[in-house]
Design an enzyme around this catalytic site. Structure first.
Site, short mmCIF file in Angstrom:
data_model
loop_
_atom_site.label_atom_id
_atom_site.label_comp_id
_atom_site.label_asym_id
_atom_site.label_seq_id
_atom_site.Cartn_x
_atom_site.Cartn_y
_atom_site.Cartn_z
N ASP A 62 1.10 -1.15 -0.23
CA ASP A 62 -0.33 0.07 0.21
C ASP A 62 0.76 1.17 0.38
OD1 ASP A 62 -2.02 1.80 0.35
OD2 ASP A 62 -1.74 1.35 2.43
N ASP A 67 3.06 10.34 -9.08
CA ASP A 67 4.16 11.75 -9.53
C ASP A 67 3.53 11.93 -11.03
OD1 ASP A 67 6.41 12.65 -10.27
OD2 ASP A 67 7.36 11.24 -7.92
N THR A 126 -10.07 9.37 2.70
CA THR A 126 -11.21 9.39 3.48
C THR A 126 -11.57 10.76 4.67
OG1 THR A 126 -10.57 7.92 5.50
CG2 THR A 126 -12.44 6.55 3.70
N ARG A 215 -6.54 -2.40 14.01
CA ARG A 215 -6.24 -2.38 14.93
C ARG A 215 -7.04 -3.64 15.46
NH1 ARG A 215 -6.55 3.56 15.32
NH2 ARG A 215 -7.29 3.42 13.35
O1 C5P Z 1 -6.95 -0.44 12.04
P1 C5P Z 1 -7.09 0.01 11.31
O2 C5P Z 1 -8.71 -1.10 11.22
O3 C5P Z 1 -8.91 1.32 10.97
O4 C5P Z 1 -6.55 0.01 10.44
C1 C5P Z 1 -6.92 0.13 8.34
C2 C5P Z 1 -5.75 0.59 8.11
O5 C5P Z 1 -6.34 0.68 6.23
C3 C5P Z 1 -5.16 1.32 7.89
O6 C5P Z 1 -3.64 0.77 7.49
C4 C5P Z 1 -5.40 2.72 7.34
O7 C5P Z 1 -3.76 3.40 6.54
C5 C5P Z 1 -5.54 2.58 5.99
N1 C5P Z 1 -6.85 3.08 5.37
C6 C5P Z 1 -8.21 3.41 5.81
N2 C5P Z 1 -8.77 4.25 5.35
C7 C5P Z 1 -8.48 4.45 3.30
C8 C5P Z 1 -7.27 3.69 2.49
C9 C5P Z 1 -6.61 3.31 4.14
O8 C5P Z 1 -8.13 3.01 6.89
N3 C5P Z 1 -9.39 5.45 3.16
#
Ligand code: C5P
Length: 235
Positions: A62, A67, A126, A215
């Site tokens: 990810d 660029d 988001t 998490r």
């Molecule tokens: O801990 P959690 O379940 O919130 O982690 C969600 C993961 O998805 C994180 O690595 C975060 O950076 C990623 N992510 C997100 N929303 C997005 C894009 C990526 O939460 N729109």
């Protein structure tokens, strides 16, 4: 049709913490799909990807590239050579950038005999809301219309899908695109800093192919149990 899978967001500061986290999965003979993002990659580099692949892991790298088309194409060639399963970029780089990324990624993968990775576009972060879109980015259209338009651009450029919340997954499905969905929480879990969360069951119902869960699994007292519970709801 790709198989629905749970991807664990490995947001750890270094590989020592990551490997400690993965130990119980190895003991249970479970090989989860892992998301490696900028935090870990910028510290540990491509060597970490190779080490994880030796252990049998599937990887979503990810790095959200953005660029000029030529630079993205060449960077994607190197990602393609790593043999990861999924990678991504920002749709706001435009159709030409996305098409160049597709070309570079596929060439890189084929040069080492690997399958071209699934390439996804982040439509809008988001963290961007209607106010930021209008006042800072000077985009006059609504957030939903912008997300949909960026998704169509991604399709035009030959990408496989988009990263979006479960609430927009059906939009991807309508366009024939894969939806990869973060922001997943089981009922009763802490929401943390996420705003628009959804359960694995809801993401499945909306047509997500992949859910990214951080998490709720990484901070759980029993990560294997938490992972299996997500996988069961999403299967
Ligand atoms: O801990 P959690 O379940 O919130 O982690 C969600 C993961 O998805 C994180 O690595 C975060 O950076 C990623 N992510 C997100 N929303 C997005 C894009 C990526 O939460 N729109």
């Amino acid at each position: 049709m790709n198989k629905r899978e749970v991807i664990i967001a490995c947001d750890f500061p270094s590989k020592q913490e990551l490997y400690a986290f993965l130990k119980p999965f190895e003991n249970a003979k479970i090989e989860p799909f892992l998301k490696i993002g900028m935090e870990l990659f910028y510290r540990e580099g491509p060597e970490l990807i190779r080490e994880l692949q030796k252990k049998g892991a599937k990887i979503f790298l990810d790095l959200k590239l953005y660029d000029i088309p030529n630079t993205v194409e060449n960077a994607m060639k190197n990602i393609g050579r790593l043999g990861v399963q999924i990678t991504n970029l920002h749709a706001s780089g435009g159709v030409k950038m996305m098409a160049s990324a597709r070309k570079g990624l596929d060439e890189g993968a084929l040069s080492v005999g690997a399958k071209p990775p699934i390439l996804l576009a982040v439509t809008l972060l988001t963290s961007i809301d209607e106010v930021v879109l209008k006042n800072e980015l000077l985009v006059g259209e609504s957030l939903t219309k912008t997300v949909k338009h960026y998704a169509m651009n991604a399709k035009t450029a030959g990408l496989d899908g988009i990263v979006c919340s479960a609430h927009e997954a059906s939009l991807a499905v309508e366009l024939g695109l894969i939806a990869l969905t973060p922001g997943i929480r089981m009922d009763g879990d802490a929401v943390n800093d996420q705003k628009r969360v959804a359960t694995p069951a809801y993401a499945k119902e909306q047509g997500s192919t992949y859910i990214v869960v951080g998490r709720p699994i990484t901070a759980s007292p029993d990560p294997v149990k938490a992972y299996l519970a997500c996988a069961e709801q999403f299967s």
